[in-house]
Design a protein around this motif. Structure first.
Motif, short mmCIF file in Angstrom:
data_model
loop_
_atom_site.label_atom_id
_atom_site.label_comp_id
_atom_site.label_asym_id
_atom_site.label_seq_id
_atom_site.Cartn_x
_atom_site.Cartn_y
_atom_site.Cartn_z
N GLY A 160 -14.53 -5.83 48.39
CA GLY A 160 -14.62 -7.22 48.79
C GLY A 160 -15.09 -8.16 47.71
N GLU A 161 -15.41 -7.65 46.53
CA GLU A 161 -15.88 -8.49 45.43
C GLU A 161 -14.69 -9.05 44.65
OE1 GLU A 161 -18.99 -9.33 44.35
OE2 GLU A 161 -20.18 -8.05 45.63
N MET A 162 -14.72 -10.34 44.41
CA MET A 162 -13.77 -10.94 43.48
C MET A 162 -14.46 -10.92 42.12
SD MET A 162 -10.93 -12.37 42.66
CE MET A 162 -10.12 -12.96 44.13
N LEU A 163 -13.84 -10.28 41.16
CA LEU A 163 -14.40 -10.20 39.82
C LEU A 163 -13.84 -11.37 39.02
CD1 LEU A 163 -14.23 -6.35 39.48
CD2 LEU A 163 -16.11 -7.77 40.25
N LEU A 164 -14.75 -12.15 38.43
CA LEU A 164 -14.40 -13.47 37.92
C LEU A 164 -14.27 -13.57 36.40
CD1 LEU A 164 -16.78 -15.45 40.27
CD2 LEU A 164 -14.33 -15.07 40.57
N ASP A 165 -15.09 -12.84 35.68
CA ASP A 165 -15.11 -12.98 34.22
C ASP A 165 -15.55 -11.66 33.62
OD1 ASP A 165 -14.93 -14.16 31.72
OD2 ASP A 165 -16.64 -15.48 31.98
N LEU A 166 -15.19 -11.44 32.37
CA LEU A 166 -15.66 -10.23 31.68
C LEU A 166 -15.94 -10.54 30.24
CD1 LEU A 166 -13.09 -8.93 29.89
CD2 LEU A 166 -12.34 -8.32 32.17
N ALA A 167 -16.80 -9.73 29.65
CA ALA A 167 -17.18 -9.91 28.24
C ALA A 167 -17.53 -8.55 27.66
CB ALA A 167 -18.38 -10.85 28.12
N PHE A 168 -17.20 -8.37 26.38
CA PHE A 168 -17.52 -7.14 25.66
C PHE A 168 -18.72 -7.37 24.76
CE2 PHE A 168 -13.15 -6.30 26.80
CZ PHE A 168 -13.15 -4.94 27.06
N ASP A 169 -19.55 -6.33 24.63
CA ASP A 169 -20.69 -6.32 23.72
C ASP A 169 -20.15 -6.45 22.30
OD1 ASP A 169 -23.22 -5.92 22.67
OD2 ASP A 169 -23.36 -3.83 23.24
N PRO A 170 -20.66 -7.40 21.51
CA PRO A 170 -20.18 -7.50 20.13
C PRO A 170 -20.58 -6.25 19.33
CG PRO A 170 -21.99 -9.02 20.49
CD PRO A 170 -21.68 -8.38 21.82
N PRO A 171 -19.73 -5.79 18.43
CA PRO A 171 -20.09 -4.62 17.61
C PRO A 171 -21.23 -4.95 16.67
CG PRO A 171 -18.05 -5.59 16.83
CD PRO A 171 -18.44 -6.33 18.09
N PRO A 172 -21.93 -3.93 16.16
CA PRO A 172 -23.00 -4.20 15.19
C PRO A 172 -22.47 -5.01 14.01
CG PRO A 172 -23.01 -1.89 15.84
CD PRO A 172 -21.77 -2.50 16.42
#
Length: 134
Positions: free
Chosen positions: A36-48
Protein backbone atom coordinates in the motif's frame (compact mmCIF):
# COMPACT_ATOMS: atom_id res chain seq x y z
CA UNK A 1 24.20 -10.07 -8.06
CA UNK A 2 25.08 -7.69 -10.84
CA UNK A 3 25.18 -3.98 -10.21
CA UNK A 4 21.94 -2.36 -11.42
CA UNK A 5 22.18 0.22 -14.16
CA UNK A 6 19.03 2.12 -13.17
CA UNK A 7 16.52 2.08 -10.32
CA UNK A 8 12.93 3.32 -10.27
CA UNK A 9 10.13 3.43 -7.73
CA UNK A 10 6.35 3.61 -7.74
CA UNK A 11 3.32 1.96 -6.12
CA UNK A 12 4.57 -0.87 -3.84
CA UNK A 13 7.55 -1.11 -6.15
CA UNK A 14 11.29 -0.62 -6.36
CA UNK A 15 12.70 -1.93 -9.62
CA UNK A 16 16.25 -2.42 -10.83
CA UNK A 17 16.85 -2.20 -14.57
CA UNK A 18 19.73 -3.26 -16.80
CA UNK A 19 20.42 -3.88 -20.45
CA UNK A 20 21.58 -7.39 -21.26
CA UNK A 21 22.15 -8.63 -24.81
CA UNK A 22 20.34 -5.61 -26.22
CA UNK A 23 17.18 -6.07 -24.12
CA UNK A 24 15.94 -4.20 -21.07
CA UNK A 25 15.49 -6.47 -18.04
CA UNK A 26 13.88 -5.62 -14.71
CA UNK A 27 14.01 -7.14 -11.24
CA UNK A 28 11.65 -6.09 -8.43
CA UNK A 29 12.43 -5.71 -4.76
CA UNK A 30 10.01 -7.35 -2.31
CA UNK A 31 8.86 -4.81 0.29
CA UNK A 32 7.82 -7.50 2.77
CA UNK A 33 5.07 -6.08 5.03
CA UNK A 34 4.78 -2.63 3.48
CA UNK A 35 1.96 -3.08 0.98
CA UNK A 36 0.00 0.00 0.00
CA UNK A 37 3.00 2.36 0.05
CA UNK A 38 3.55 4.70 -2.86
CA UNK A 39 7.30 5.10 -3.19
CA UNK A 40 8.03 8.66 -4.22
CA UNK A 41 11.75 9.33 -4.52
CA UNK A 42 15.08 7.54 -4.32
CA UNK A 43 18.70 8.48 -3.81
CA UNK A 44 22.02 6.63 -3.81
CA UNK A 45 24.79 7.08 -1.25
CA UNK A 46 27.62 9.01 -2.92
CA UNK A 47 30.82 6.94 -3.30
CA UNK A 48 33.84 7.85 -1.16
CA UNK A 49 35.56 10.98 -2.45
CA UNK A 50 39.05 9.56 -1.96
CA UNK A 51 40.92 6.40 -0.88
CA UNK A 52 41.52 8.13 2.50
CA UNK A 53 37.77 8.58 3.03
CA UNK A 54 37.17 4.94 2.07
CA UNK A 55 39.88 3.73 4.52
CA UNK A 56 38.39 5.87 7.32
CA UNK A 57 35.07 3.97 7.16
CA UNK A 58 35.88 0.26 6.63
CA UNK A 59 32.41 -0.87 7.82
CA UNK A 60 30.59 1.36 5.33
CA UNK A 61 28.38 -0.60 2.93
CA UNK A 62 29.64 -0.37 -0.67
CA UNK A 63 26.35 1.12 -1.95
CA UNK A 64 23.19 2.24 -0.16
CA UNK A 65 19.94 3.43 -1.59
CA UNK A 66 17.20 5.32 0.22
CA UNK A 67 13.58 5.30 -0.96
CA UNK A 68 10.91 7.66 0.43
CA UNK A 69 7.23 6.82 0.77
CA UNK A 70 3.75 8.31 0.91
CA UNK A 71 3.41 7.05 4.49
CA UNK A 72 6.35 9.11 5.83
CA UNK A 73 8.72 6.13 5.85
CA UNK A 74 12.22 5.88 4.52
CA UNK A 75 13.40 2.51 3.22
CA UNK A 76 17.12 1.69 3.24
CA UNK A 77 17.96 -0.77 0.48
CA UNK A 78 21.08 -2.70 -0.48
CA UNK A 79 20.81 -2.36 -4.27
CA UNK A 80 23.56 -4.90 -4.99
CA UNK A 81 21.86 -7.67 -2.98
CA UNK A 82 18.42 -6.23 -3.88
CA UNK A 83 17.39 -6.45 -0.24
CA UNK A 84 15.39 -4.22 2.09
CA UNK A 85 17.61 -3.51 5.11
CA UNK A 86 15.77 -1.02 7.33
CA UNK A 87 12.57 1.01 7.48
CA UNK A 88 12.51 4.32 9.35
CA UNK A 89 9.31 6.27 10.21
CA UNK A 90 10.46 9.89 9.81
CA UNK A 91 7.57 12.21 8.80
CA UNK A 92 3.85 12.54 9.57
CA UNK A 93 3.00 12.50 5.86
CA UNK A 94 4.58 11.77 2.49
CA UNK A 95 8.32 12.32 2.05
CA UNK A 96 8.33 14.14 -1.27
CA UNK A 97 12.01 15.11 -1.49
CA UNK A 98 15.12 13.13 -0.65
CA UNK A 99 18.87 13.79 -0.98
CA UNK A 100 21.87 11.76 0.14
CA UNK A 101 25.11 13.49 1.16
CA UNK A 102 28.38 12.28 2.63
CA UNK A 103 27.40 11.10 6.10
CA UNK A 104 23.89 12.56 6.08
CA UNK A 105 20.54 12.54 4.28
CA UNK A 106 17.92 15.27 3.86
CA UNK A 107 14.17 14.68 3.66
CA UNK A 108 11.40 17.08 2.80
CA UNK A 109 7.82 16.23 3.58
CA UNK A 110 4.23 17.17 2.97
CA UNK A 111 4.19 17.94 6.72
CA UNK A 112 6.22 21.09 5.91
CA UNK A 113 9.42 19.84 7.53
CA UNK A 114 12.85 19.81 5.97
CA UNK A 115 15.12 17.55 8.04
CA UNK A 116 18.80 16.63 7.92
CA UNK A 117 19.59 13.22 9.41
CA UNK A 118 22.72 11.35 10.38
CA UNK A 119 22.67 8.00 8.65
CA UNK A 120 21.45 6.08 11.71
CA UNK A 121 18.20 8.13 11.42
CA UNK A 122 17.89 8.15 15.23
CA UNK A 123 16.82 11.78 15.48
CA UNK A 124 16.57 14.75 13.16
CA UNK A 125 19.92 16.56 13.31
CA UNK A 126 18.69 19.83 11.78
CA UNK A 127 15.05 20.72 11.18
CA UNK A 128 13.29 23.60 9.48
CA UNK A 129 9.51 24.05 9.49
CA UNK A 130 8.26 25.66 6.30
CA UNK A 131 4.94 27.39 5.60
CA UNK A 132 3.78 24.58 3.33
CA UNK A 133 4.69 21.15 1.99
CA UNK A 134 8.17 20.57 0.62
Amino acid sequence: AEEPQLASCGFESVRFWRVKRGKLHCCGLPLQHHEGEMLLDLAFDPPPASPDEEAAAPDRPPVRMLVSSSGGKLFQVDPLARRLEYVFALHDGPIDALAFGRGFAVTGGADGKLCAWRLDFGACWLERELEGPV
